[in-house]
Design a protein around this motif. Structure first.
Motif, PDB file in Angstrom:
ATOM      1  N   VAL A   5       0.843  -1.201   0.000  1.00 57.53           N
ATOM      2  CA  VAL A   5       0.000   0.000   0.000  1.00 57.53           C
ATOM      3  C   VAL A   5       0.875   1.246   0.000  1.00 57.53           C
ATOM      4  CG1 VAL A   5      -1.651   1.326   1.399  1.00 57.53           C
ATOM      5  CG2 VAL A   5      -1.954  -1.143   1.111  1.00 57.53           C
ATOM      6  N   GLU A   6       1.908   1.244   0.823  1.00 54.14           N
ATOM      7  CA  GLU A   6       2.794   2.414   0.921  1.00 54.14           C
ATOM      8  C   GLU A   6       3.529   2.669  -0.393  1.00 54.14           C
ATOM      9  OE1 GLU A   6       1.981   0.724   4.870  1.00 54.14           O
ATOM     10  OE2 GLU A   6       2.833  -0.182   3.079  1.00 54.14           O
ATOM     11  N   ASN A   9       1.025   4.025  -2.979  1.00 53.23           N
ATOM     12  CA  ASN A   9       0.706   5.428  -2.708  1.00 53.23           C
ATOM     13  C   ASN A   9       1.850   6.343  -3.129  1.00 53.23           C
ATOM     14  OD1 ASN A   9      -1.845   4.842  -1.755  1.00 53.23           O
ATOM     15  ND2 ASN A   9      -1.276   4.941   0.393  1.00 53.23           N
ATOM     16  N   CYS A  12       1.720   6.758  -6.797  1.00 51.62           N
ATOM     17  CA  CYS A  12       0.617   7.649  -7.181  1.00 51.62           C
ATOM     18  C   CYS A  12       0.992   9.120  -7.069  1.00 51.62           C
ATOM     19  CB  CYS A  12      -0.614   7.358  -6.333  1.00 51.62           C
ATOM     20  SG  CYS A  12      -1.472   5.845  -6.786  1.00 51.62           S
ATOM     21  N   ARG A  62      -3.548   3.295  -7.680  1.00 49.71           N
ATOM     22  CA  ARG A  62      -4.537   4.163  -7.064  1.00 49.71           C
ATOM     23  C   ARG A  62      -4.183   4.339  -5.603  1.00 49.71           C
ATOM     24  NH1 ARG A  62      -8.818   2.154  -4.117  1.00 49.71           N
ATOM     25  NH2 ARG A  62      -8.751  -0.090  -3.809  1.00 49.71           N
ATOM     26  N   PHE A  63      -4.548   5.513  -5.065  1.00 50.69           N
ATOM     27  CA  PHE A  63      -4.310   5.756  -3.652  1.00 50.69           C
ATOM     28  C   PHE A  63      -5.157   4.807  -2.835  1.00 50.69           C
ATOM     29  CE2 PHE A  63      -2.742   9.959  -4.965  1.00 50.69           C
ATOM     30  CZ  PHE A  63      -1.603  10.014  -4.187  1.00 50.69           C
ATOM     31  N   THR A  64      -4.580   4.253  -1.802  1.00 48.67           N
ATOM     32  CA  THR A  64      -5.287   3.372  -0.893  1.00 48.67           C
ATOM     33  C   THR A  64      -5.156   3.951   0.505  1.00 48.67           C
ATOM     34  OG1 THR A  64      -4.727   1.478  -2.280  1.00 48.67           O
ATOM     35  CG2 THR A  64      -5.474   1.004  -0.052  1.00 48.67           C
ATOM     36  N   TYR A  65      -6.258   4.010   1.186  1.00 48.13           N
ATOM     37  CA  TYR A  65      -6.269   4.557   2.528  1.00 48.13           C
ATOM     38  C   TYR A  65      -6.253   3.430   3.542  1.00 48.13           C
ATOM     39  CZ  TYR A  65      -7.381   8.700  -0.057  1.00 48.13           C
ATOM     40  OH  TYR A  65      -7.338   9.719  -0.959  1.00 48.13           O
ATOM     41  N   GLU A  66      -5.722   3.698   4.697  1.00 45.37           N
ATOM     42  CA  GLU A  66      -5.523   2.689   5.718  1.00 45.37           C
ATOM     43  C   GLU A  66      -6.817   1.966   6.094  1.00 45.37           C
ATOM     44  OE1 GLU A  66      -3.949   2.874  10.170  1.00 45.37           O
ATOM     45  OE2 GLU A  66      -2.616   3.797   8.708  1.00 45.37           O
ATOM     46  N   ASN A  67      -7.939   2.660   6.094  1.00 46.85           N
ATOM     47  CA  ASN A  67      -9.196   2.048   6.512  1.00 46.85           C
ATOM     48  C   ASN A  67      -9.948   1.361   5.371  1.00 46.85           C
ATOM     49  OD1 ASN A  67      -9.970   4.335   5.173  1.00 46.85           O
ATOM     50  ND2 ASN A  67     -11.250   5.149   6.799  1.00 46.85           N
ATOM     51  N   GLU A  68      -9.360   1.228   4.214  1.00 51.64           N
ATOM     52  CA  GLU A  68     -10.016   0.540   3.100  1.00 51.64           C
ATOM     53  C   GLU A  68      -9.765  -0.932   3.161  1.00 51.64           C
ATOM     54  OE1 GLU A  68      -9.193   2.101  -0.768  1.00 51.64           O
ATOM     55  OE2 GLU A  68     -10.168   3.965  -0.317  1.00 51.64           O
TER      56      GLU A  68
END
Length: 68
Positions: A5-6, A9, A12, A62-68
């Protein structure tokens, strides 16, 4: 190629139409990053270097947020 994820991001933030330009933008920002971010960036660049341009073109970043 699997990106964390990091890493995704980070890509992105500097994403460009082609892999080499994205890598160039990331490399240009590297001196302004702190140690932890530099380590993540080097890891991400290493993965981008091992990808082909075709693989990069087929990847959906795509940006991914921690709570997704």
């Amino acid at each position: 190629m699997h990106f964390t994820v990091e890493e995704e991001n980070l890509i992105c933030v500097y994403h460009n139409a082609d892999r080499r330009r994205t890598m160039g933008k990331i490399n240009a920002a590297l001196p302004d990053m702190d140690g932890g971010m530099q380590a993540l960036t080097q890891q991400t660049l290493s993965k981008l270097e091992r990808m082909t341009d075709a693989d990069y073109g087929g990847q959906k970043f795509r940006f991914t947020y921690e709570n997704e």
